[in-house]
Write a protein that holds these residues in place. Structure first.
Motif, short mmCIF file in Angstrom:
data_model
loop_
_atom_site.label_atom_id
_atom_site.label_comp_id
_atom_site.label_asym_id
_atom_site.label_seq_id
_atom_site.Cartn_x
_atom_site.Cartn_y
_atom_site.Cartn_z
N GLN A 376 50.68 21.51 64.11
CA GLN A 376 51.46 21.05 66.17
C GLN A 376 50.19 22.29 65.70
OE1 GLN A 376 52.80 19.07 67.56
NE2 GLN A 376 53.38 17.82 64.93
N ASN A 379 49.46 17.22 70.75
CA ASN A 379 49.27 15.86 71.53
C ASN A 379 49.09 14.00 71.34
OD1 ASN A 379 48.57 15.14 74.66
ND2 ASN A 379 46.56 15.94 74.11
N GLN A 384 51.24 15.55 76.07
CA GLN A 384 51.69 16.67 75.05
C GLN A 384 50.98 18.25 75.53
OE1 GLN A 384 53.16 16.50 70.61
NE2 GLN A 384 55.07 14.55 71.61
N ASN A 390 61.14 22.95 68.68
CA ASN A 390 61.60 20.88 68.20
C ASN A 390 62.65 21.17 67.26
OD1 ASN A 390 61.74 18.64 67.22
ND2 ASN A 390 59.74 18.76 67.51
N ASP A 399 54.57 20.99 70.92
CA ASP A 399 53.99 20.39 71.79
C ASP A 399 54.95 19.94 72.14
OD1 ASP A 399 52.96 18.85 69.98
OD2 ASP A 399 50.99 19.01 71.49
N ILE A 400 55.08 18.75 73.39
CA ILE A 400 55.99 17.73 73.78
C ILE A 400 55.34 17.31 75.17
CG2 ILE A 400 58.08 18.96 75.03
CD1 ILE A 400 59.85 16.97 73.48
N ASN A 401 55.56 16.27 75.85
CA ASN A 401 55.26 15.98 76.47
C ASN A 401 56.40 16.51 78.25
OD1 ASN A 401 58.17 13.72 77.91
ND2 ASN A 401 56.54 13.28 76.02
N GLN A 404 60.61 15.08 78.81
CA GLN A 404 61.81 15.65 78.07
C GLN A 404 62.63 16.15 78.80
OE1 GLN A 404 62.14 14.00 75.01
NE2 GLN A 404 60.29 13.41 75.22
#
Length: 600
Positions: A376, A379, A384, A390, A399-401, A404
């Protein structure tokens, strides 16, 4: 591990006589001492603040089946396991042994911490009990009496996530756990959990920090059924006579440092407040900030709810802080030690939304420390761009969009070095940077002069003096430059500006530019007005002289009226050295006469 039933519904499990209560939270039971270590005790999931009641049946034996006893245990001898083992407390009873025992634990291995003190259950006919985590407690048959009576109520403590059920055995039921090898039989346990309807704590006591010799005040606000009662505790022990909604401690010393809670009781039950920490103010590096504040105590908070990353950012700023930034291993350790798994599925203040792959903190602090999970950030899906803990990866970054819906970690202030007055080495102390609104961990962020008192607008008469002043904290050396209508005033480089013999040309807009090593700050504008002075005087000969002090010498005219309705122009003033004069010789014989002057 058994899952607890829905609130108000019953669950059940069986507890073997060889279930070693000191194996709670461990991979294997401790011991043995004079015999087998037994087996791990069964457990169920619990939630802090709920109440659990038990109904227990069955028989067990501690001598291979020679004698069997019910859940309340044997009346032959007693239990004197006063010490703690593997982080779990001991337990004592003057007359009973081999009775059912419970213990609440959190997600940590109990061996990490010192065992809490042992409780004495020689009087086991209690109605309510609020043990702490890792503190064993008597359950027996779960009733106030032996075989009869109302169910006893057990309050799940703050931080607890699991309940273990088992027995305390040892040679002669004293000393180190062991001799489980000859225990036979089992107990059948039916348990029910519920959330007590009252009391409810509306305002929790808050952390305080005071100087030596000062006064600390803790407050609580609660509602409940019937009479609401209070009992304050210090490090778990009751404070004698402290039974009101406030706890006031005077002449604070180091002996008063610790955790304070308040037990709130009404006609339906008891609830324990969150812990509030009393810390003595210490400033090792002399920067004006306490060591505990610089170390992060009380500056972080888990905010629960469902937020997008941008909504979380806005909510944090509205609360007077920002999404948490983690700029060093020590800060990472501080957070993980303070909150543990509560950090999972929470937003942090990092993003690369402006430039893919260029991660930045919302505060502008340097992006130098990272704790990415292996592989990580990736993306995934190309969207993301926001930082979180996490759930799957544990206490590592991912990383996340944006879409959420998560809680977040709130941070107030910045993590600075309590042993270095200038953490970022930019020439300004950490305390000055806090006061000046700059970032004490970023050498490129420096405090600007902070104005504490602005120059004030004023109205003066023509020919008098006027003084304007500004007060400011320059955080070091401070330079001033006064301006008039936007242009610098030569020689006006002090905190005050004096204008003597102010004329109409002196009227206008004044401000001052302040400068230190961080940059400049401009004051508010102070408007100065210069007003002409009109004087009217009757002379001994009956004439009236009208004088106007006006440095502009505009050629004012004079009008007269007997009723302030009809006006007659008398003439123009004549000027000498900025003073206009008009002599009214026609005033004789008029009962009253009004005058007005007008600019051309």
């Amino acid at each position: 591990m058994s899952q607890l039933p829905v609130f108000g519904q019953a669950g059940q499990l069986d507890v073997s006589a060889q279930a070693n209560i000191y194996g709670a939270g461990h991979p294997s039971p401790p011991g043995p001492a004079g015999g087998g270590a037994g087996i791990l005790p069964p457990s169920v999931i619990v939630t802090a603040g709920e109440v659990i009641i038990f109904q227990v049946t069955g028989e067990v034996s501690y001598n291979g089946g020679g004698d069997f006893f019910g859940p309340d245990g044997s009346l032959v001898g007693g239990t004197q396991m006063g010490g703690g083992y593997a982080g779990i407390s001991g337990i004592t009873h003057s007359s009973r042994s081999m009775f059912l025992i419970g213990v609440f634990v959190n997600d940590q291995d109990p061996s990490c911490c010192t065992a809490p003190p042992a409780l004495d259950f020689s009087n086991d006919s209690f109605a309510n009990l609020a043990p702490s985590t890792n503190q064993t407690f008597f359950i027996g048959d779960g009733l106030i009496g032996t075989g009869t009576g109302d169910p006893q109520r057990f309050l799940v403590p703050t931080g607890a996530t699991r309940l273990f059920l088992g027995f305390a055995d040892a040679p002669n039921f004293s000393g180190v756990p062991g001799t489980y090898d000859d225990d036979v039989g089992s107990l059948h346990v039916v348990y029910t959990r519920s959330i007590p309807p009252a009391p409810e704590i509306l305002r929790q006591p808050q952390d305080v920090e005071v100087k030596s010799g000062g006064t600390a005040t803790f407050l609580v606000q609660a509602s409940g059924k019937g009479m609401v009662r209070y009992q304050w505790r210090f490090n778990g022990a009751r404070i004698s006579g402290s039974t009101s909604t406030s706890l006031i401690l005077e002449n604070i010393t180091a002996f008063d440092e610790g955790d304070y809670t308040v037990e709130v009781t009404d006609d339906t039950g008891t609830v324990l407040s969150k812990s509030a920490r009393l810390t003595l103010f210490r400033d090792s590096d002399g920067d004006g900030l306490s060591d505990s504040f610089e170390n992060g105590t009380g500056r972080y908070e888990i905010v629960y709810g469902k937020f997008s990353w941008h909504d979380a950012k806005a909510d944090a700023e509205q609360r007077g802080g920002h999404l948490a930034t983690i700029t060093s291993q020590s800060e990472m350790d501080l957070l993980t030690n303070a909150f543990g798994n509560e950090l999972l599925s929470k937003w942090l203040g990092g993003t690369d939304e402006l430039a893919k792959g260029q991660w930045k903190w919302v505060t502008g602090e340097p992006w130098s420390f990272t704790r990415w999970y292996l592989g990580q950030p990736d993306n995934s899906g190309g969207q993301q761009h926001y930082l979180w803990f996490n759930t799957v990866f544990g206490l590592a970054w991912d990383d996340i969009n944006e879409g959420q819906q998560l809680g977040y970690v709130l941070e107030r202030g910045f993590y600075t070095n309590p042993n270095n007055p200038d953490t970022d080495g930019d020439g300004f102390t950490d305390g000055d940077e806090y006061e000046g609104g700059s970032i004490p961990t970023d050498p490129n962020s420096k405090p600007l002069p902070r104005i504490t008192a602005q120059p004030q607008r004023t109205n003066v008469i023509d020919g008098s003096s006027v003084t304007l002043a500004v007060s400011a904290n320059g955080f070091g050396s401070l330079a001033y430059q006064w301006r008039f209508n936007g242009s610098p005033i030569t020689g006006a480089t002090d905190a005050t500006l004096s204008v003597s013999n102010a004329k109409h040309a002196s009227a206008g807009k004044y401000d001052v530019v302040l400068q230190n090593g961080g940059g400049t700050t401009t004051s508010a504008t102070a408007i100065v007005k210069v007003t002409p002075v009109l004087e009217v005087e009757r002379l001994d000969n009956g004439f009236v002289i009208i004088q106007l002090i006006d440095s502009r010498a505009l050629g004012w005219t004079v009008d007269a009226s007997a009723d302030m309705k009809t006006w007659q122009r008398l003439g123009a003033m004549t000027y000498t050295d900025g003073i206009g004069v008009f002599l009214d010789a026609a005033v004789s014989g008029t009962p009253q006469r009004f005058y007005r002057v007008s600019a051309p």
